[in-house]
Design an enzyme around this catalytic site. Structure first.
Site, mmCIF file in Angstrom:
data_model
loop_
_atom_site.group_PDB
_atom_site.id
_atom_site.type_symbol
_atom_site.label_atom_id
_atom_site.label_comp_id
_atom_site.label_asym_id
_atom_site.label_seq_id
_atom_site.Cartn_x
_atom_site.Cartn_y
_atom_site.Cartn_z
ATOM 1 N N CYS A 1 -2.253 1.486 -4.130
ATOM 2 C CA CYS A 1 -1.060 2.213 -4.571
ATOM 3 C C CYS A 1 -1.120 2.571 -6.054
ATOM 4 O O CYS A 1 -0.277 3.309 -6.549
ATOM 5 C CB CYS A 1 0.219 1.464 -4.229
ATOM 6 S SG CYS A 1 0.389 -0.160 -4.948
ATOM 7 N N CYS B 1 0.873 -1.171 0.000
ATOM 8 C CA CYS B 1 0.000 0.000 0.000
ATOM 9 C C CYS B 1 0.914 1.225 0.000
ATOM 10 O O CYS B 1 2.134 1.090 -0.043
ATOM 11 C CB CYS B 1 -0.993 -0.007 1.157
ATOM 12 S SG CYS B 1 -0.288 0.135 2.797
ATOM 13 N N CYS C 1 2.795 1.330 -8.102
ATOM 14 C CA CYS C 1 3.303 -0.025 -7.851
ATOM 15 C C CYS C 1 3.981 -0.558 -9.107
ATOM 16 O O CYS C 1 3.393 -0.516 -10.183
ATOM 17 C CB CYS C 1 2.156 -0.966 -7.469
ATOM 18 S SG CYS C 1 1.477 -0.661 -5.849
#
Length: 137
Positions: free
Chosen positions: A85, A11, A89
């Site tokens: 995210c 996250c 990511c």
């Protein structure tokens, strides 16, 4: 001998959702799964409300520290579970990704974070079933 699958929870701040998920998976799977968590922009400390609601569930995450996400961490994982995210990511085509849409516990009250915690526990238990690993405790 087959090695334990590696699961990475990601996250943004690695201070709430991913910490709770990693703690539940470690608690329920023991050494049958390699568990890690990281954040794209890690906070300085784990969210104290997340610590409190996990303590209520019998799991202590007070000593955990948010960790920065690296490409190596992603590449060495069998399953990457993202939690808000988005585009930050890293993506590698040969890795299995799951995106868990969960509210961010940052700034939320105990009742909301408890609901998030319970949702995470349910998802972790489902993940263990998918991986063919019986949940302990």
């Amino acid at each position: 001998m087959v090695s334990a699958p590696s699961v990475l929870f990601v996250c943004v701040h690695n201070a709430g959702r991913s910490q709770m998920a990693a703690a539940f998976l470690t608690h329920l799977a023991g050494d049958r799964v390699q568990v890690r968590s990281a954040g794209t922009a890690p906070a300085d400390t784990v969210n104290p409300v997340a610590v409190e609601v996990m303590r209520e569930a019998g799991i202590d995450i007070s000593a955990r520290t948010p960790t920065v996400l690296t490409a190596d961490t992603v590449e060495s994982s069998d399953v990457v579970i993202t939690m808000g995210c988005g585009e930050t990511c890293p993506y590698f085509p040969a890795i299995r990704y799951l995106d868990w849409q969960l509210d961010d516990p940052a700034g939320a009250d105990l009742a909301i974070v408890r609901r998030i915690r319970d949702d995470i526990e349910h998802r972790v238990r489902s993940l263990l079933t998918e991986l063919g690993i019986p949940a302990g405790t």
